[in-house]
Design an enzyme around this catalytic site. Sequence first.
Site, PDB file in Angstrom:
ATOM      1  N   LYS A 274       0.806  -1.223   0.000  1.00  0.00           N
ATOM      2  CA  LYS A 274       0.000   0.000   0.000  1.00  0.00           C
ATOM      3  C   LYS A 274       0.841   1.277   0.000  1.00  0.00           C
ATOM      4  O   LYS A 274       0.321   2.349  -0.291  1.00  0.00           O
ATOM      5  CB  LYS A 274      -0.937  -0.014   1.199  1.00  0.00           C
TER       6      LYS A 274
HETATM    7  C1  LIG Z   1      -3.469  -6.933   3.867  1.00  0.00           C
HETATM    8  C2  LIG Z   1      -4.189  -6.543   2.627  1.00  0.00           C
HETATM    9  N1  LIG Z   1      -4.407  -7.479   1.709  1.00  0.00           N
HETATM   10  C3  LIG Z   1      -5.074  -7.205   0.581  1.00  0.00           C
HETATM   11  C4  LIG Z   1      -5.561  -5.939   0.309  1.00  0.00           C
HETATM   12  C5  LIG Z   1      -6.310  -5.692  -0.981  1.00  0.00           C
HETATM   13  O1  LIG Z   1      -5.603  -4.891  -1.892  1.00  0.00           O
HETATM   14  P1  LIG Z   1      -6.372  -3.875  -2.813  1.00  0.00           P
HETATM   15  O2  LIG Z   1      -7.022  -2.862  -1.924  1.00  0.00           O
HETATM   16  O3  LIG Z   1      -5.352  -3.247  -3.695  1.00  0.00           O
HETATM   17  O4  LIG Z   1      -7.409  -4.625  -3.581  1.00  0.00           O
HETATM   18  C6  LIG Z   1      -5.347  -4.935   1.254  1.00  0.00           C
HETATM   19  C7  LIG Z   1      -5.913  -3.604   1.036  1.00  0.00           C
HETATM   20  O5  LIG Z   1      -6.573  -3.023   1.868  1.00  0.00           O
HETATM   21  C8  LIG Z   1      -4.637  -5.232   2.436  1.00  0.00           C
HETATM   22  O6  LIG Z   1      -4.403  -4.300   3.368  1.00  0.00           O
END
Ligand SMILES: Cc1ncc(COP(=O)(O)O)c(C=O)c1O
Length: 456
Positions: A44
Site C-alpha cells: 500500500k
Molecule cells: C493486507 C491486505 N491485503 C489485501 C488488500 C487488498 O488490496 P487492494 O485494496 O489493492 O485490492 C489490502 C488492502 O486493503 C490489504 O491491506
Amino acid sequence: MNYAENILETIGNTPLVKLNTLTKELPCLVLSKYETFNPGNSVKDRMALQMIEDAEADGRLQPGGTIIEGTSGNTGMGLALAGIVKGYKCIFVMADKQSKEKIDILRAVGAEVVVCPTNVEPNDPRSYYSVSKRLGEETPNSWYVNQYDNPSNCKAHFLSTGPEIWEQTEGKVTHFVVGVGTGGTISGVGSYLKMRAKQEGKTVKVWGIDTYGSVFKKYHETGIFDENEIYPYITEGIGEDILPKNVNFSVIDGFTKVTDKDAAIYTQRLAKEEGMFLGNSAGAAVKGLLQLKEHFSKDDVVVVLFHDHGSRYVGKMFNNDWMRDRGFLDEEITIASDLIKNHDNKHLVTAQTEELVAHAIERMKTHKISQMPIKDANGIVGSLDESDLLYHFMSDKNIANKTIKEIMGKPYPIVKKQTKLEEVSKLISKANTAVLVDLENGNHHIITKYDIISAI
Ligand SMILES: Cc1ncc(COP(=O)(O)O)c(C=O)c1O
C-alpha cells in the site's frame, strides 16, 4: 555513495520470490511478489504515495493540510510515512474488527486513529465509510483520500507494480493471482500485464481472491450485487460489502473464495513451511491459488502478490488460543478434557445456595455465561441456567430477591476427563444444558452446549 534521499524513495522494486513447498502440487512455477520489503511493510506504500502526489499536483492537498482516510492499516501506514516526510497531519478511521497491532502501529507513526463498529451498514452514520467522509467535510484544510474510488490507487500499480512484474519475469508471466479489497492492486497490475502481453501476442489471466461474506465473486459472475452475501467475516484486507470504483471487473478473469479458516491456516503455513512471515491475505492468496490448480499447466509462470507482513497479526492468526477459539486448529476432539482445553485455565464460576438470585444474574452477566453450578458447604448441589430463571420469572416477578436454593435445578452430571465426546453429548439435552468434568484435584470444570457445538 548510494543512498535514498528519504524513506519514500525506497518504495517499490520489491523482490520476486519462488514458492517451494506449499505449491508443490501445482505443475507450474509460482513466484510471489513480496511487498513487505516496502518501508511500511506493505504494497500500500505505492498507492499511498501516488494518491498524495496526484492530490498535491492538482491542489486537493495543500501545504500543512490534514490527510483523512478510512483504512484497515496498511494504506494508513503508507500515508503516514509520506505525511511525515512531506509535512501533513493524518487522521485515520478504522473498523473495530482490525487487529490491535494495526491500530497501535498507526499511532506509533504519529497518526490520530478513530475506531468505528464493523457490524453496521456502509451508509450507517457510525460506519467507517461514513465517519471518514464526515471528518473530511468537517476538518479545515483537509483532504479525504478515498482509496476505494481514487483512481491514483489503481494508477500506482499500473505504473510500478505491473511493470516490475513484467520486467522481473522477462514477460513470461502467464497468470496473476491476488486478494481484492479496494481493487487497486488487481486492476492496476492486471491491466498493465494484459496490455503488455497483448502487444507481444501473449495472454495473461488475472484471478482475484475473495472471501465468504463479500460481494465480488457473485457480482463478477452474474452482475448481481447480492446483499444476502454480506455478513461479517474474519479474513483481513480482502472482500468488500461495496463495489469500489477501483475494481475493474473487465480485467479480472475470475474469482475464487477462500474461507476464514483456510486463510488463517495458510497464513501460519506460509511462515512455518516457506519462512514467509506474512499477513492474512497472503494465506488466503496461497489457498486460493491451490483451489485454482486446474487452470495452471506446466509452462505457466504464476505470480501471486503478498500484501503485508505477519507482525500485524501476531495476536490473531499467529496466536493458537485465538485460532482455537474460532475452531481454526485441526485438533482432535475425542474426550471430555479436549472440550475444555481453551478455557481450563479459567476459574469455574459458581454461586452458593443461600445467595440471592440477583447475585447469580449479576455473575452470569459479568462472565457472559448462561448457566452455572450451585454449591453449598458440602460441594456442588444444584444448577442454575437462563431457562430456569425465565420459567420462574413468569410466575414470580420478585424472583431476584429469592435465594438460589428456592429455584435451582438438579446438579449437572459429572464425567471423567477421559469420557468420550459421544457420551458427553448424550448427557446434554434441553433439560440439562451442561456437564461437569472432574479434574481429579478436587475441582471441576464445565462443558456447555456451546463447547459441543464449537467442537462440531
Ligand atoms: C493486507 C491486505 N491485503 C489485501 C488488500 C487488498 O488490496 P487492494 O485494496 O489493492 O485490492 C489490502 C488492502 O486493503 C490489504 O491491506
